[in-house]
Enzyme design. Sequence first.
Site, PDB file in Angstrom:
ATOM      1  N   GLU A  61       1.048   0.440   3.311  1.00 56.41           N
ATOM      2  CA  GLU A  61       2.161   0.727   4.320  1.00 56.41           C
ATOM      3  C   GLU A  61       3.731  -0.009   3.703  1.00 56.41           C
ATOM      4  O   GLU A  61       4.468   0.641   4.270  1.00 56.41           O
ATOM      5  CB  GLU A  61       1.484  -0.132   5.462  1.00 56.41           C
ATOM      6  CG  GLU A  61       2.367   0.014   6.791  1.00 56.41           C
ATOM      7  CD  GLU A  61       3.571  -0.804   6.998  1.00 56.41           C
ATOM      8  OE1 GLU A  61       4.289  -0.704   8.117  1.00 56.41           O
ATOM      9  OE2 GLU A  61       3.691  -1.816   6.123  1.00 56.41           O
ATOM     10  N   GLU A  62       3.510  -0.854   2.993  1.00 53.25           N
ATOM     11  CA  GLU A  62       4.756  -1.462   2.845  1.00 53.25           C
ATOM     12  C   GLU A  62       5.680  -0.513   1.786  1.00 53.25           C
ATOM     13  O   GLU A  62       6.794  -0.989   1.742  1.00 53.25           O
ATOM     14  CB  GLU A  62       4.683  -3.026   2.128  1.00 53.25           C
ATOM     15  CG  GLU A  62       4.050  -4.108   2.976  1.00 53.25           C
ATOM     16  CD  GLU A  62       4.907  -4.381   4.112  1.00 53.25           C
ATOM     17  OE1 GLU A  62       5.870  -4.042   4.251  1.00 53.25           O
ATOM     18  OE2 GLU A  62       4.466  -5.319   4.862  1.00 53.25           O
ATOM     19  N   HIS A  75      -2.731  -3.082   8.303  1.00 55.77           N
ATOM     20  CA  HIS A  75      -2.646  -2.713   6.901  1.00 55.77           C
ATOM     21  C   HIS A  75      -2.922  -4.141   5.881  1.00 55.77           C
ATOM     22  O   HIS A  75      -2.491  -4.940   6.317  1.00 55.77           O
ATOM     23  CB  HIS A  75      -1.179  -2.089   6.546  1.00 55.77           C
ATOM     24  CG  HIS A  75       0.153  -2.901   6.474  1.00 55.77           C
ATOM     25  ND1 HIS A  75       0.486  -3.789   5.710  1.00 55.77           N
ATOM     26  CD2 HIS A  75       0.673  -3.144   7.459  1.00 55.77           C
ATOM     27  CE1 HIS A  75       1.416  -4.604   6.064  1.00 55.77           C
ATOM     28  NE2 HIS A  75       1.430  -4.122   7.165  1.00 55.77           N
ATOM     29  N   ASP A 101       1.998 -10.499   7.587  1.00 56.60           N
ATOM     30  CA  ASP A 101       2.471  -8.790   7.587  1.00 56.60           C
ATOM     31  C   ASP A 101       1.552  -8.418   6.417  1.00 56.60           C
ATOM     32  O   ASP A 101       2.048  -8.285   5.333  1.00 56.60           O
ATOM     33  CB  ASP A 101       3.931  -8.852   7.351  1.00 56.60           C
ATOM     34  CG  ASP A 101       4.179  -7.289   7.374  1.00 56.60           C
ATOM     35  OD1 ASP A 101       3.332  -6.634   7.907  1.00 56.60           O
ATOM     36  OD2 ASP A 101       5.305  -7.026   6.916  1.00 56.60           O
ATOM     37  N   ASP A 153       0.700  -5.038  14.007  1.00 50.59           N
ATOM     38  CA  ASP A 153       1.569  -5.147  12.888  1.00 50.59           C
ATOM     39  C   ASP A 153       2.973  -5.541  13.362  1.00 50.59           C
ATOM     40  O   ASP A 153       4.015  -5.189  12.809  1.00 50.59           O
ATOM     41  CB  ASP A 153       1.637  -3.848  12.348  1.00 50.59           C
ATOM     42  CG  ASP A 153       2.603  -4.178  10.743  1.00 50.59           C
ATOM     43  OD1 ASP A 153       2.532  -5.030  10.370  1.00 50.59           O
ATOM     44  OD2 ASP A 153       2.861  -3.059  10.469  1.00 50.59           O
ATOM     45  N   HIS A 156       8.209 -10.640   4.679  1.00 48.51           N
ATOM     46  CA  HIS A 156       8.620 -10.151   3.339  1.00 48.51           C
ATOM     47  C   HIS A 156       9.517 -11.204   2.753  1.00 48.51           C
ATOM     48  O   HIS A 156      10.437 -11.035   1.489  1.00 48.51           O
ATOM     49  CB  HIS A 156       9.665  -8.947   3.401  1.00 48.51           C
ATOM     50  CG  HIS A 156       9.107  -7.769   4.163  1.00 48.51           C
ATOM     51  ND1 HIS A 156       9.626  -6.449   4.119  1.00 48.51           N
ATOM     52  CD2 HIS A 156       7.606  -7.608   4.483  1.00 48.51           C
ATOM     53  CE1 HIS A 156       8.504  -5.749   4.557  1.00 48.51           C
ATOM     54  NE2 HIS A 156       7.384  -6.190   4.825  1.00 48.51           N
ATOM     55  N   ASP A 169      -1.886  -4.414   2.620  1.00 47.26           N
ATOM     56  CA  ASP A 169      -0.912  -4.698   1.584  1.00 47.26           C
ATOM     57  C   ASP A 169       0.150  -5.515   1.877  1.00 47.26           C
ATOM     58  O   ASP A 169       0.437  -5.630   3.169  1.00 47.26           O
ATOM     59  CB  ASP A 169      -0.313  -3.437   0.812  1.00 47.26           C
ATOM     60  CG  ASP A 169       0.626  -2.480   2.036  1.00 47.26           C
ATOM     61  OD1 ASP A 169       0.175  -2.487   2.779  1.00 47.26           O
ATOM     62  OD2 ASP A 169       1.455  -2.328   1.452  1.00 47.26           O
TER      63      ASP A 169
END
Length: 430
Positions: free
Chosen positions: A182-183, A86, A148, A205, A387, A88
Amino acid sequence: MKNDALLERFLRYVKIDTQSKEGSETYPSTAKQWDLLRLLERELKELGLADVRLDRHGYVMASVPSNLPKDDPAYGKVPPIGLLAHVDTSEAAPGGPVKPQVFTYEGGDIVLPADKSIVIKASENPGLKDCVGTTVITTDGTTLLGADDKAGVAIIMSAVERWLKDPKRLHGDVKIAFTPDEEVGAGTEHFDLKAFGAEAAYTLDGDAVGELNKETFSANGATLTVEGRDIHPGMAKDVMVNSMRVACDFVSRMPRHMRPETTQDYEPFIHPYAMECTIVKTTVKFILRDFKTPGLAEQERILRKILAEVQPLYPQAKMTLEFREQYRNMDEGLKKDPRVVDALWEAVGRAGLKPYWKPIRGGTDGSRLTAMGLPTPNVFTGGANYHSRSEWASLDGMHKALETTLHLMEVWVEKSRTGSPKKAKAGAKK
Protein backbone atom coordinates in the site's frame (compact mmCIF):
# COMPACT_ATOMS: atom_id res chain seq x y z
CA MET A 1 -1.95 -3.32 30.05
CA LYS A 2 -1.08 -6.74 31.52
CA ASN A 3 -2.32 -9.65 29.40
CA ASP A 4 -3.77 -7.25 26.83
CA ALA A 5 -4.27 -9.47 23.78
CA LEU A 6 -4.56 -6.54 21.36
CA LEU A 7 -1.30 -5.04 22.59
CA GLU A 8 0.51 -8.38 22.45
CA ARG A 9 -0.69 -8.92 18.91
CA PHE A 10 0.37 -5.44 17.84
CA LEU A 11 3.86 -5.81 19.34
CA ARG A 12 4.29 -9.17 17.62
CA TYR A 13 3.49 -7.65 14.24
CA VAL A 14 5.55 -4.46 14.47
CA LYS A 15 8.71 -6.42 15.25
CA ILE A 16 8.53 -7.92 11.74
CA ASP A 17 10.22 -5.65 9.19
CA THR A 18 7.84 -5.30 6.24
CA GLN A 19 9.05 -2.21 4.39
CA SER A 20 7.92 -2.07 0.79
CA LYS A 21 10.10 -0.65 -1.97
CA GLU A 22 9.10 1.66 -4.78
CA GLY A 23 10.35 0.65 -8.21
CA SER A 24 10.71 -3.02 -7.36
CA GLU A 25 9.91 -5.44 -10.16
CA THR A 26 8.42 -8.06 -7.82
CA TYR A 27 5.01 -8.24 -6.19
CA PRO A 28 5.03 -7.86 -3.26
CA SER A 29 7.84 -5.39 -3.75
CA THR A 30 9.93 -6.93 -0.94
CA ALA A 31 10.30 -10.56 0.11
CA LYS A 32 10.17 -9.70 3.82
CA GLN A 33 6.48 -8.80 3.60
CA TRP A 34 5.81 -12.51 3.19
CA ASP A 35 6.96 -13.07 6.80
CA LEU A 36 3.96 -11.25 8.23
CA LEU A 37 1.58 -12.41 5.49
CA ARG A 38 2.35 -16.06 6.24
CA LEU A 39 2.03 -15.44 9.98
CA LEU A 40 -1.42 -13.92 9.48
CA GLU A 41 -2.45 -16.85 7.29
CA ARG A 42 -1.39 -19.24 10.05
CA GLU A 43 -3.06 -17.27 12.85
CA LEU A 44 -6.36 -17.03 10.98
CA LYS A 45 -6.35 -20.79 10.52
CA GLU A 46 -5.52 -21.29 14.20
CA LEU A 47 -8.52 -19.14 15.10
CA GLY A 48 -10.66 -21.67 13.22
CA LEU A 49 -11.53 -19.96 9.94
CA ALA A 50 -12.03 -22.52 7.19
CA ASP A 51 -11.47 -20.51 3.99
CA VAL A 52 -8.14 -18.81 4.69
CA ARG A 53 -6.02 -18.34 1.57
CA LEU A 54 -2.76 -16.59 0.72
CA ASP A 55 -2.39 -16.08 -3.02
CA ARG A 56 0.73 -15.67 -5.14
CA HIS A 57 0.45 -11.87 -5.03
CA GLY A 58 0.55 -11.77 -1.23
CA TYR A 59 -3.12 -11.16 -0.46
CA VAL A 60 -4.42 -12.90 2.64
CA MET A 61 -8.19 -13.38 2.52
CA ALA A 62 -10.63 -15.10 4.86
CA SER A 63 -14.28 -15.02 5.95
CA VAL A 64 -16.03 -14.98 9.29
CA PRO A 65 -19.39 -16.63 8.54
CA SER A 66 -22.59 -14.93 9.68
CA ASN A 67 -23.78 -16.02 13.11
CA LEU A 68 -27.36 -14.78 12.69
CA PRO A 69 -30.03 -17.31 13.71
CA LYS A 70 -32.49 -18.23 10.99
CA ASP A 71 -35.38 -16.63 12.87
CA ASP A 72 -33.64 -13.24 12.97
CA PRO A 73 -35.36 -10.73 10.62
CA ALA A 74 -31.93 -9.81 9.24
CA TYR A 75 -31.05 -13.40 8.33
CA GLY A 76 -30.00 -13.53 4.68
CA LYS A 77 -30.35 -9.75 4.29
CA VAL A 78 -27.04 -8.44 5.65
CA PRO A 79 -24.59 -7.73 2.82
CA PRO A 80 -21.10 -9.20 3.22
CA ILE A 81 -18.90 -6.47 4.67
CA GLY A 82 -15.13 -6.32 4.26
CA LEU A 83 -12.34 -5.20 6.59
CA LEU A 84 -8.88 -4.44 5.21
CA ALA A 85 -5.45 -3.39 6.45
CA HIS A 86 -2.03 -3.36 4.80
CA VAL A 87 1.04 -5.13 6.16
CA ASP A 88 3.80 -3.06 4.57
CA THR A 89 5.49 -0.03 6.13
CA SER A 90 6.95 3.09 4.56
CA GLU A 91 10.51 3.31 3.30
CA ALA A 92 10.69 6.94 4.47
CA ALA A 93 12.39 5.88 7.74
CA PRO A 94 14.37 2.81 8.86
CA GLY A 95 12.04 -0.18 9.12
CA GLY A 96 13.78 -2.43 11.61
CA PRO A 97 14.64 -3.89 13.91
CA VAL A 98 11.73 -2.18 15.66
CA LYS A 99 12.14 -1.95 19.44
CA PRO A 100 8.74 -0.86 20.81
CA GLN A 101 8.60 1.23 23.97
CA VAL A 102 5.41 0.65 25.98
CA PHE A 103 4.72 3.01 28.88
CA THR A 104 2.12 5.06 30.73
CA TYR A 105 2.20 8.58 29.33
CA GLU A 106 2.53 11.19 32.06
CA GLY A 107 2.31 14.27 29.85
CA GLY A 108 4.80 16.57 28.16
CA ASP A 109 7.30 15.82 25.41
CA ILE A 110 8.51 12.24 24.82
CA VAL A 111 12.26 11.85 24.31
CA LEU A 112 13.04 8.54 22.65
CA PRO A 113 15.76 6.58 24.46
CA ALA A 114 18.09 5.39 21.69
CA ASP A 115 18.25 8.73 19.86
CA LYS A 116 17.50 11.65 22.13
CA SER A 117 17.35 14.00 19.15
CA ILE A 118 14.02 12.37 18.27
CA VAL A 119 11.43 14.12 20.43
CA ILE A 120 7.66 13.66 20.18
CA LYS A 121 6.56 17.17 21.10
CA ALA A 122 3.26 17.64 22.90
CA SER A 123 2.86 20.98 21.10
CA GLU A 124 2.93 19.19 17.73
CA ASN A 125 0.78 16.24 18.85
CA PRO A 126 -2.54 17.52 20.22
CA GLY A 127 -3.82 13.95 20.54
CA LEU A 128 -1.36 13.31 23.36
CA LYS A 129 -3.35 15.44 25.81
CA ASP A 130 -6.07 12.76 25.75
CA CYS A 131 -3.52 10.02 26.46
CA VAL A 132 -2.30 11.19 29.88
CA GLY A 133 -2.45 8.24 32.28
CA THR A 134 -2.91 5.71 29.48
CA THR A 135 -0.64 3.38 27.53
CA VAL A 136 1.33 4.81 24.61
CA ILE A 137 3.66 2.87 22.30
CA THR A 138 6.63 4.45 20.49
CA THR A 139 9.89 3.20 19.02
CA ASP A 140 13.29 3.67 20.62
CA GLY A 141 13.99 6.43 18.07
CA THR A 142 16.02 4.41 15.56
CA THR A 143 13.15 3.17 13.36
CA LEU A 144 9.54 3.83 12.53
CA LEU A 145 6.98 1.98 14.65
CA GLY A 146 4.79 0.47 11.95
CA ALA A 147 1.42 1.36 13.48
CA ASP A 148 0.68 2.33 9.89
CA ASP A 149 -0.84 -0.12 9.39
CA LYS A 150 -0.05 -2.92 11.83
CA ALA A 151 -2.41 -1.27 14.29
CA GLY A 152 -5.14 -1.91 11.72
CA VAL A 153 -3.96 -5.49 11.22
CA ALA A 154 -4.00 -6.16 14.98
CA ILE A 155 -7.45 -4.57 15.40
CA ILE A 156 -8.96 -6.72 12.63
CA MET A 157 -7.37 -9.90 13.99
CA SER A 158 -8.66 -9.08 17.47
CA ALA A 159 -12.16 -8.47 16.08
CA VAL A 160 -12.09 -11.86 14.35
CA GLU A 161 -11.17 -13.53 17.63
CA ARG A 162 -13.96 -11.71 19.49
CA TRP A 163 -16.59 -12.72 16.95
CA LEU A 164 -15.53 -16.34 17.11
CA LYS A 165 -15.50 -16.42 20.92
CA ASP A 166 -18.64 -14.35 21.61
CA PRO A 167 -21.72 -15.50 19.68
CA LYS A 168 -23.76 -12.70 21.26
CA ARG A 169 -22.00 -10.21 19.01
CA LEU A 170 -24.18 -10.64 15.95
CA HIS A 171 -22.82 -10.04 12.46
CA GLY A 172 -23.35 -11.01 8.86
CA ASP A 173 -20.59 -12.45 6.70
CA VAL A 174 -17.36 -10.55 7.38
CA LYS A 175 -14.69 -10.61 4.68
CA ILE A 176 -11.09 -10.11 5.80
CA ALA A 177 -8.15 -9.01 3.63
CA PHE A 178 -4.56 -8.09 4.38
CA THR A 179 -2.68 -6.45 1.52
CA PRO A 180 0.96 -5.73 0.63
CA ASP A 181 2.54 -2.67 -0.97
CA GLU A 182 0.00 0.00 0.00
CA GLU A 183 2.80 2.40 0.87
CA VAL A 184 4.16 2.32 -2.68
CA GLY A 185 0.72 2.82 -4.23
CA ALA A 186 0.29 -0.77 -5.39
CA GLY A 187 -1.84 -2.29 -2.64
CA THR A 188 -4.76 -3.12 -4.93
CA GLU A 189 -2.82 -3.82 -8.14
CA HIS A 190 -3.83 -7.49 -8.20
CA PHE A 191 -6.78 -7.36 -5.77
CA ASP A 192 -9.58 -9.73 -6.83
CA LEU A 193 -12.90 -8.14 -5.85
CA LYS A 194 -14.85 -11.24 -6.83
CA ALA A 195 -12.69 -13.49 -4.67
CA PHE A 196 -12.99 -11.05 -1.77
CA GLY A 197 -16.78 -11.19 -2.01
CA ALA A 198 -17.73 -8.03 -0.10
CA GLU A 199 -20.41 -5.52 -1.12
CA ALA A 200 -18.95 -2.74 1.04
CA ALA A 201 -15.73 -2.50 3.03
CA TYR A 202 -13.68 -0.44 5.48
CA THR A 203 -9.93 0.09 5.70
CA LEU A 204 -8.57 0.40 9.22
CA ASP A 205 -5.72 2.69 8.25
CA GLY A 206 -6.49 6.02 9.88
CA ASP A 207 -5.09 8.32 12.52
CA ALA A 208 -6.61 10.13 15.52
CA VAL A 209 -9.33 8.59 17.66
CA GLY A 210 -12.78 9.34 16.23
CA GLU A 211 -11.45 10.52 12.87
CA LEU A 212 -13.15 9.05 9.81
CA ASN A 213 -12.22 9.54 6.17
CA LYS A 214 -14.47 9.53 3.13
CA GLU A 215 -12.43 11.94 1.01
CA THR A 216 -8.90 11.54 -0.29
CA PHE A 217 -6.80 13.39 -2.79
CA SER A 218 -7.05 12.45 -6.40
CA ALA A 219 -3.49 11.59 -7.36
CA ASN A 220 -1.18 11.42 -10.34
CA GLY A 221 2.56 10.87 -10.54
CA ALA A 222 5.08 12.51 -12.85
CA THR A 223 8.69 11.82 -13.77
CA LEU A 224 11.09 14.37 -15.23
CA THR A 225 14.09 12.90 -17.06
CA VAL A 226 17.02 15.08 -18.08
CA GLU A 227 19.83 13.70 -20.25
CA GLY A 228 23.03 15.70 -20.39
CA ARG A 229 26.63 15.20 -21.49
CA ASP A 230 29.71 14.49 -19.39
CA ILE A 231 33.33 15.35 -20.03
CA HIS A 232 36.37 16.05 -17.87
CA PRO A 233 35.60 19.27 -15.94
CA GLY A 234 38.90 20.73 -17.10
CA MET A 235 37.61 20.61 -20.67
CA ALA A 236 33.96 21.33 -19.90
CA LYS A 237 33.49 24.83 -21.33
CA ASP A 238 30.71 24.85 -23.93
CA VAL A 239 30.72 21.05 -23.96
CA MET A 240 29.46 19.70 -20.61
CA VAL A 241 25.71 19.59 -20.06
CA ASN A 242 25.14 18.93 -16.36
CA SER A 243 21.74 17.27 -16.08
CA MET A 244 21.59 18.02 -12.34
CA ARG A 245 21.73 21.77 -12.90
CA VAL A 246 18.98 21.55 -15.49
CA ALA A 247 16.75 19.53 -13.19
CA CYS A 248 17.37 21.92 -10.29
CA ASP A 249 16.44 24.86 -12.50
CA PHE A 250 13.17 23.07 -13.32
CA VAL A 251 12.34 22.34 -9.67
CA SER A 252 13.20 25.88 -8.53
CA ARG A 253 10.49 27.29 -10.85
CA MET A 254 7.66 25.29 -9.27
CA PRO A 255 4.98 27.49 -7.62
CA ARG A 256 5.70 28.12 -3.94
CA HIS A 257 2.01 28.22 -3.03
CA MET A 258 1.60 24.58 -4.19
CA ARG A 259 4.13 22.94 -1.90
CA PRO A 260 3.07 20.44 0.79
CA GLU A 261 4.78 22.65 3.36
CA THR A 262 2.66 25.69 2.39
CA THR A 263 -0.73 23.97 1.99
CA GLN A 264 -3.40 22.43 4.22
CA ASP A 265 -7.00 21.15 4.27
CA TYR A 266 -8.34 21.01 0.69
CA GLU A 267 -5.44 22.90 -0.91
CA PRO A 268 -3.66 20.98 -3.73
CA PHE A 269 0.08 20.51 -4.05
CA ILE A 270 2.88 19.37 -6.38
CA HIS A 271 5.70 17.62 -4.56
CA PRO A 272 9.12 16.51 -5.86
CA TYR A 273 9.98 13.62 -3.55
CA ALA A 274 12.86 11.67 -5.12
CA MET A 275 15.86 12.46 -7.32
CA GLU A 276 18.51 10.22 -8.85
CA CYS A 277 21.28 12.12 -10.50
CA THR A 278 24.57 12.04 -12.33
CA ILE A 279 25.97 14.59 -14.76
CA VAL A 280 24.72 12.46 -17.66
CA LYS A 281 21.22 11.69 -16.39
CA THR A 282 18.88 12.96 -13.69
CA THR A 283 15.38 11.80 -12.90
CA VAL A 284 13.00 13.64 -10.57
CA LYS A 285 9.78 12.04 -9.33
CA PHE A 286 6.76 14.16 -8.41
CA ILE A 287 3.39 13.52 -6.86
CA LEU A 288 0.42 15.66 -7.93
CA ARG A 289 -2.49 15.97 -5.47
CA ASP A 290 -5.88 17.67 -5.62
CA PHE A 291 -9.24 16.80 -4.05
CA LYS A 292 -10.86 17.84 -7.33
CA THR A 293 -9.77 15.46 -10.07
CA PRO A 294 -9.88 18.15 -12.84
CA GLY A 295 -7.24 20.04 -10.85
CA LEU A 296 -4.69 17.40 -11.78
CA ALA A 297 -4.91 18.54 -15.39
CA GLU A 298 -4.02 22.07 -14.25
CA GLN A 299 -1.01 20.73 -12.34
CA GLU A 300 0.11 18.87 -15.44
CA ARG A 301 -0.24 22.11 -17.40
CA ILE A 302 1.95 23.92 -14.84
CA LEU A 303 4.74 21.35 -15.15
CA ARG A 304 4.58 21.33 -18.93
CA LYS A 305 4.77 25.15 -18.93
CA ILE A 306 7.93 24.99 -16.80
CA LEU A 307 9.38 22.42 -19.21
CA ALA A 308 8.69 24.81 -22.09
CA GLU A 309 10.50 27.58 -20.23
CA VAL A 310 13.56 25.55 -19.23
CA GLN A 311 14.25 23.47 -22.34
CA PRO A 312 15.30 26.43 -24.57
CA LEU A 313 17.79 27.52 -21.90
CA TYR A 314 19.62 24.19 -22.26
CA PRO A 315 19.30 23.26 -25.94
CA GLN A 316 21.83 20.44 -25.68
CA ALA A 317 19.91 18.71 -22.88
CA LYS A 318 17.14 16.27 -23.61
CA MET A 319 14.16 16.73 -21.29
CA THR A 320 11.09 14.52 -21.07
CA LEU A 321 8.10 14.62 -18.74
CA GLU A 322 5.81 11.62 -18.20
CA PHE A 323 2.57 11.41 -16.21
CA ARG A 324 0.71 8.43 -14.76
CA GLU A 325 -2.60 8.00 -12.92
CA GLN A 326 -2.39 6.79 -9.32
CA TYR A 327 -5.75 6.97 -7.50
CA ARG A 328 -8.91 9.08 -7.29
CA ASN A 329 -10.92 10.74 -4.52
CA MET A 330 -13.22 8.12 -3.02
CA ASP A 331 -15.95 10.67 -2.20
CA GLU A 332 -17.90 10.33 -5.45
CA GLY A 333 -18.02 6.55 -5.20
CA LEU A 334 -19.13 6.60 -1.56
CA LYS A 335 -22.03 8.92 -2.34
CA LYS A 336 -23.59 6.14 -4.41
CA ASP A 337 -24.38 4.14 -1.25
CA PRO A 338 -24.82 6.36 1.83
CA ARG A 339 -25.41 3.31 4.07
CA VAL A 340 -21.66 2.69 4.12
CA VAL A 341 -20.70 5.99 5.78
CA ASP A 342 -23.89 6.23 7.84
CA ALA A 343 -23.25 2.86 9.47
CA LEU A 344 -19.67 3.87 10.29
CA TRP A 345 -20.74 7.16 11.85
CA GLU A 346 -23.23 5.39 14.08
CA ALA A 347 -20.73 2.70 15.12
CA VAL A 348 -18.22 5.29 16.33
CA GLY A 349 -20.91 6.93 18.44
CA ARG A 350 -21.78 3.59 19.99
CA ALA A 351 -18.14 3.21 20.98
CA GLY A 352 -18.56 6.31 23.13
CA LEU A 353 -16.76 8.70 20.80
CA LYS A 354 -17.64 11.87 18.93
CA PRO A 355 -16.97 11.04 15.28
CA TYR A 356 -15.83 13.59 12.73
CA TRP A 357 -15.01 13.48 9.03
CA LYS A 358 -11.60 14.68 7.91
CA PRO A 359 -10.24 14.66 4.36
CA ILE A 360 -7.07 12.60 3.92
CA ARG A 361 -4.23 14.58 2.42
CA GLY A 362 -3.08 11.32 0.89
CA GLY A 363 -4.75 8.08 -0.15
CA THR A 364 -5.54 4.59 1.06
CA ASP A 365 -6.30 1.26 -0.57
CA GLY A 366 -9.90 2.41 -0.16
CA SER A 367 -9.38 5.06 -2.84
CA ARG A 368 -8.67 2.46 -5.50
CA LEU A 369 -11.17 -0.06 -4.16
CA THR A 370 -13.95 2.53 -4.27
CA ALA A 371 -13.00 3.40 -7.85
CA MET A 372 -13.12 -0.32 -8.65
CA GLY A 373 -16.72 -0.48 -7.38
CA LEU A 374 -16.26 -1.47 -3.72
CA PRO A 375 -17.18 1.50 -1.48
CA THR A 376 -14.45 1.64 1.18
CA PRO A 377 -14.10 4.55 3.65
CA ASN A 378 -11.30 4.68 6.20
CA VAL A 379 -11.40 4.21 9.99
CA PHE A 380 -9.06 5.57 12.69
CA THR A 381 -6.60 3.29 14.51
CA GLY A 382 -5.21 5.64 17.16
CA GLY A 383 -1.76 6.30 15.70
CA ALA A 384 0.15 9.43 14.73
CA ASN A 385 3.32 10.71 13.02
CA TYR A 386 3.31 7.89 10.48
CA HIS A 387 6.34 7.33 8.22
CA SER A 388 8.73 8.73 10.82
CA ARG A 389 10.84 7.75 13.79
CA SER A 390 8.55 9.85 15.98
CA GLU A 391 5.56 7.61 15.22
CA TRP A 392 3.40 6.69 18.21
CA ALA A 393 0.18 4.82 18.95
CA SER A 394 -2.42 4.96 21.71
CA LEU A 395 -3.48 1.60 23.09
CA ASP A 396 -6.80 3.11 24.21
CA GLY A 397 -7.27 4.43 20.68
CA MET A 398 -6.67 0.98 19.26
CA HIS A 399 -9.25 -0.48 21.65
CA LYS A 400 -11.76 2.20 20.61
CA ALA A 401 -11.16 1.23 16.98
CA LEU A 402 -11.79 -2.40 17.93
CA GLU A 403 -15.05 -1.44 19.66
CA THR A 404 -16.07 0.59 16.61
CA THR A 405 -15.40 -2.41 14.36
CA LEU A 406 -17.52 -4.72 16.50
CA HIS A 407 -20.36 -2.19 16.68
CA LEU A 408 -20.11 -1.58 12.93
CA MET A 409 -21.18 -5.11 12.06
CA GLU A 410 -24.06 -4.91 14.58
CA VAL A 411 -25.25 -1.68 12.96
CA TRP A 412 -25.36 -3.42 9.58
CA VAL A 413 -27.45 -6.21 11.14
CA GLU A 414 -29.90 -3.76 12.69
CA LYS A 415 -30.25 -1.69 9.54
CA SER A 416 -30.85 -4.86 7.54
CA ARG A 417 -33.74 -5.74 9.84
CA THR A 418 -35.55 -2.49 9.05
CA GLY A 419 -34.94 -2.73 5.31
CA SER A 420 -34.52 1.04 5.13
CA PRO A 421 -31.37 2.28 6.82
CA LYS A 422 -31.91 5.61 8.54
CA LYS A 423 -29.51 8.43 7.75
CA ALA A 424 -27.09 9.25 10.51
CA LYS A 425 -27.68 12.76 11.84
CA ALA A 426 -24.26 14.04 10.85
CA GLY A 427 -23.23 11.38 8.38
CA ALA A 428 -23.28 13.64 5.34
CA LYS A 429 -21.21 16.39 6.91
CA LYS A 430 -17.56 16.98 6.19
